[in-house]
Enzyme design. Structure first.
Site, PDB file in Angstrom:
ATOM      1  N   ASP A  12       0.851  -1.195   0.000  1.00 40.56           N
ATOM      2  CA  ASP A  12       0.000   0.000   0.000  1.00 40.56           C
ATOM      3  C   ASP A  12       0.881   1.237   0.000  1.00 40.56           C
ATOM      4  OD1 ASP A  12      -2.398  -1.406  -0.096  1.00 40.56           O
ATOM      5  OD2 ASP A  12      -2.499  -1.605   2.070  1.00 40.56           O
ATOM      6  N   LYS A  33       0.532  -8.249  -1.968  1.00 39.41           N
ATOM      7  CA  LYS A  33      -0.775  -7.799  -2.448  1.00 39.41           C
ATOM      8  C   LYS A  33      -0.614  -6.449  -3.138  1.00 39.41           C
ATOM      9  CE  LYS A  33      -4.256  -6.134   0.279  1.00 39.41           C
ATOM     10  NZ  LYS A  33      -4.868  -4.982  -0.421  1.00 39.41           N
ATOM     11  N   ASP A  60      -5.676  -7.216  -5.591  1.00 41.57           N
ATOM     12  CA  ASP A  60      -6.858  -6.889  -4.770  1.00 41.57           C
ATOM     13  C   ASP A  60      -7.549  -5.647  -5.331  1.00 41.57           C
ATOM     14  OD1 ASP A  60      -8.663  -6.821  -2.657  1.00 41.57           O
ATOM     15  OD2 ASP A  60      -7.267  -5.835  -1.284  1.00 41.57           O
ATOM     16  N   LEU A  61      -8.243  -5.831  -6.456  1.00 43.29           N
ATOM     17  CA  LEU A  61      -8.882  -4.673  -7.097  1.00 43.29           C
ATOM     18  C   LEU A  61     -10.348  -4.528  -6.691  1.00 43.29           C
ATOM     19  CD1 LEU A  61      -7.162  -4.707 -10.605  1.00 43.29           C
ATOM     20  CD2 LEU A  61      -6.530  -3.472  -8.534  1.00 43.29           C
ATOM     21  N   LYS A  62     -10.867  -5.483  -5.953  1.00 40.50           N
ATOM     22  CA  LYS A  62     -12.211  -5.374  -5.359  1.00 40.50           C
ATOM     23  C   LYS A  62     -13.246  -4.849  -6.357  1.00 40.50           C
ATOM     24  CE  LYS A  62     -10.596  -4.303  -0.649  1.00 40.50           C
ATOM     25  NZ  LYS A  62      -9.185  -3.926  -0.869  1.00 40.50           N
ATOM     26  N   PHE A  63     -13.392  -5.581  -7.457  1.00 38.17           N
ATOM     27  CA  PHE A  63     -14.356  -5.121  -8.465  1.00 38.17           C
ATOM     28  C   PHE A  63     -15.775  -5.101  -7.892  1.00 38.17           C
ATOM     29  CE2 PHE A  63     -11.203  -7.250 -11.486  1.00 38.17           C
ATOM     30  CZ  PHE A  63     -10.568  -6.061 -11.774  1.00 38.17           C
ATOM     31  N   HIS A  64     -16.535  -4.110  -8.318  1.00 40.46           N
ATOM     32  CA  HIS A  64     -17.929  -3.981  -7.873  1.00 40.46           C
ATOM     33  C   HIS A  64     -18.692  -3.255  -8.968  1.00 40.46           C
ATOM     34  CE1 HIS A  64     -20.939  -2.754  -4.504  1.00 40.46           C
ATOM     35  NE2 HIS A  64     -21.299  -3.842  -5.136  1.00 40.46           N
ATOM     36  N   ASP A  65     -19.417  -4.019  -9.801  1.00 41.42           N
ATOM     37  CA  ASP A  65     -20.104  -3.387 -10.925  1.00 41.42           C
ATOM     38  C   ASP A  65     -21.170  -4.351 -11.453  1.00 41.42           C
ATOM     39  OD1 ASP A  65     -20.625  -1.623 -13.167  1.00 41.42           O
ATOM     40  OD2 ASP A  65     -18.569  -0.894 -12.979  1.00 41.42           O
ATOM     41  N   ILE A  66     -21.771  -3.996 -12.572  1.00 43.69           N
ATOM     42  CA  ILE A  66     -22.799  -4.862 -13.162  1.00 43.69           C
ATOM     43  C   ILE A  66     -22.123  -6.101 -13.765  1.00 43.69           C
ATOM     44  CG2 ILE A  66     -24.356  -2.916 -13.585  1.00 43.69           C
ATOM     45  CD1 ILE A  66     -23.519  -3.067 -16.567  1.00 43.69           C
ATOM     46  N   THR A  69     -19.733  -5.788 -16.887  1.00 50.96           N
ATOM     47  CA  THR A  69     -18.508  -5.017 -16.620  1.00 50.96           C
ATOM     48  C   THR A  69     -17.554  -5.798 -15.715  1.00 50.96           C
ATOM     49  OG1 THR A  69     -19.817  -3.013 -16.836  1.00 50.96           O
ATOM     50  CG2 THR A  69     -17.668  -2.779 -15.784  1.00 50.96           C
ATOM     51  N   THR A 124     -13.313  -5.335   6.439  1.00 50.73           N
ATOM     52  CA  THR A 124     -12.914  -5.526   7.845  1.00 50.73           C
ATOM     53  C   THR A 124     -12.866  -4.222   8.644  1.00 50.73           C
ATOM     54  OG1 THR A 124     -10.612  -5.443   7.117  1.00 50.73           O
ATOM     55  CG2 THR A 124     -11.581  -7.619   7.384  1.00 50.73           C
ATOM     56  N   GLN A 195      -9.040  -0.787  11.288  1.00 52.41           N
ATOM     57  CA  GLN A 195      -9.589  -2.151  11.262  1.00 52.41           C
ATOM     58  C   GLN A 195     -10.524  -2.347  12.460  1.00 52.41           C
ATOM     59  OE1 GLN A 195      -9.361  -4.038   8.783  1.00 52.41           O
ATOM     60  NE2 GLN A 195      -7.446  -3.619   7.708  1.00 52.41           N
ATOM     61  N   GLY A 215      -0.445  -5.638   6.876  1.00 48.06           N
ATOM     62  CA  GLY A 215       0.253  -4.504   6.287  1.00 48.06           C
ATOM     63  C   GLY A 215       0.939  -3.616   7.293  1.00 48.06           C
ATOM     64  N   ARG A 216       0.209  -2.617   7.801  1.00 47.25           N
ATOM     65  CA  ARG A 216       0.819  -1.567   8.621  1.00 47.25           C
ATOM     66  C   ARG A 216       1.556  -2.047   9.871  1.00 47.25           C
ATOM     67  NH1 ARG A 216      -4.480   1.986   8.281  1.00 47.25           N
ATOM     68  NH2 ARG A 216      -5.248  -0.145   8.008  1.00 47.25           N
TER      69      ARG A 216
HETATM   70  O1  LIG Z   1     -12.032  -6.332   4.015  1.00 49.85           O
HETATM   71  C1  LIG Z   1     -10.888  -5.980   3.656  1.00 49.85           C
HETATM   72  C2  LIG Z   1     -10.404  -6.203   2.394  1.00 49.85           C
HETATM   73  C3  LIG Z   1      -9.131  -5.804   2.067  1.00 49.85           C
HETATM   74  N1  LIG Z   1      -8.343  -5.196   2.967  1.00 49.85           N
HETATM   75  C4  LIG Z   1      -6.986  -4.817   2.557  1.00 49.85           C
HETATM   76  O2  LIG Z   1      -6.024  -5.495   3.370  1.00 49.85           O
HETATM   77  C5  LIG Z   1      -4.957  -4.629   3.705  1.00 49.85           C
HETATM   78  C6  LIG Z   1      -4.870  -4.489   5.206  1.00 49.85           C
HETATM   79  O3  LIG Z   1      -3.807  -3.656   5.530  1.00 49.85           O
HETATM   80  P1  LIG Z   1      -3.447  -3.288   7.055  1.00 49.85           P
HETATM   81  O4  LIG Z   1      -2.402  -2.233   6.907  1.00 49.85           O
HETATM   82  O5  LIG Z   1      -2.926  -4.548   7.681  1.00 49.85           O
HETATM   83  O6  LIG Z   1      -4.684  -2.802   7.717  1.00 49.85           O
HETATM   84  C7  LIG Z   1      -5.195  -3.308   2.970  1.00 49.85           C
HETATM   85  O7  LIG Z   1      -4.457  -3.348   1.774  1.00 49.85           O
HETATM   86  C8  LIG Z   1      -6.684  -3.333   2.654  1.00 49.85           C
HETATM   87  O8  LIG Z   1      -6.968  -2.693   1.427  1.00 49.85           O
HETATM   88  C9  LIG Z   1      -8.813  -4.964   4.217  1.00 49.85           C
HETATM   89  O9  LIG Z   1      -8.114  -4.391   5.086  1.00 49.85           O
HETATM   90  N2  LIG Z   1     -10.071  -5.381   4.538  1.00 49.85           N
END
Ligand SMILES: O=c1ccn([C@@H]2O[C@H](COP(=O)(O)O)[C@@H](O)[C@H]2O)c(=O)[nH]1
Length: 239
Positions: A12, A33, A60-66, A69, A124, A195, A215-216
């Site tokens: 990220d 990711k 992780d592009l999380k598509f959301h459309d018809i 598409t 989340t 989160q 991630g963080r």
């Molecule tokens: O429901 C979701 C879906 C995707 N994410 C992704 O995961 C990472 C979490 O990063 P942290 O820094 O550990 O919080 C981030 O890229 C989100 O886009 C999510 O958190 N929850």
């Protein structure tokens, strides 16, 4: 697969240079990711960077459309030869089914292995309170996430993204072959940030997660390599 290989590190960051710096700093990470920020910034170039270093890729592009598409986007994404790809379960049944078919077609066109297509059940970052009062969903959160996962499974998807808090219930209902990927994972010593539904890495794996997205707690740590090692050691101690 050892516990370390079950951790996916989100890149990220703003650009390719920052992504490469992280990949090089965390050389024992095998699975990365690529999400909305980095892909919007670099396009598919970052996927080539990761492939040239033999890394596994969660797009992780999380598509959301018809349906039409979403299917087109999934077909195009599958051609990249990535390992995991996401869309939102709330696209609905028709779109999920079309997406599941499209990833097979896209991968076949390109002669690559199809990605595992996984559906976001509920982000989340959202709490039970937000589900009820902002999204106006009249189901309890565990029931809602389970419904989303079961719908994805029925439509032929390979798995779901859920928080560690729901993973045991989803594992029990969806069976061992359904992939469960958990973001929202936080060691006891890390900040939760945005989160809302989190457990520790050890708790998430013990509850049945296949992969943890962390991630963080690593990337924002004063010493990311040390944070990564600490998480790996904590997992080895309990697996
Ligand atoms: O429901 C979701 C879906 C995707 N994410 C992704 O995961 C990472 C979490 O990063 P942290 O820094 O550990 O919080 C981030 O890229 C989100 O886009 C999510 O958190 N929850």
């Amino acid at each position: 697969m050892n516990a370390q290989e079950q951790i996916i590190l989100p890149l990220d960051v703003a650009d390719e240079q920052a992504a490469i710096a992280l990949i090089e700093q965390l050389e024992s990470v095998t699975f990365f990711k690529v999400g909305l920020e980095l892909f919007t910034s670099t396009g598919p170039k970052i996927l080539e960077v990761l492939k040239s270093r033999q890394k596994r890729i969660f797009l992780d592009l999380k598509f959301h459309d018809i349906p039409n598409t979403v299917a087109g986007a999934c077909r195009a994404a599958a051609r990249y030869g990535v390992d995991l790809l996401t869309l939102h379960a709330t696209c609905g049944k028709e779109a999920l089914k079309a997406a599941a078919e499209a990833v097979q077609a896209g991968a076949a066109d390109a002669g690559v292995k199809p990605p595992k297509l996984i559906a976001i059940t509920l982000l989340t970052s959202l709490s039970s309170r937000q589900l009820a009062f902002e999204l106006k969903i009249p189901l309890e959160l565990p029931e809602y996430t389970l419904e989303m996962a079961l719908m994805a499974q029925e439509m032929g998807l390979d798995g779901a993204v859920c928080s560690p808090v729901e993973v045991a219930q989803l594992r029990q209902s969806c069976g061992d072959d359904f992939l469960l990927v958990c973001p929202g994972v936080r060691p006891t010593w890390a900040q939760k940030g945005d989160q809302a539904r989190s457990l520790t890495p050890a708790q998430a794996l013990a509850a049945g997660a296949n992969y943890l997205v962390i991630g963080r707690p690593i990337t924002a740590a004063a010493d990311p390599e040390l944070a990564w090692k600490r998480i790996c050691e904590e997992l080895v101690a309990v697996t």
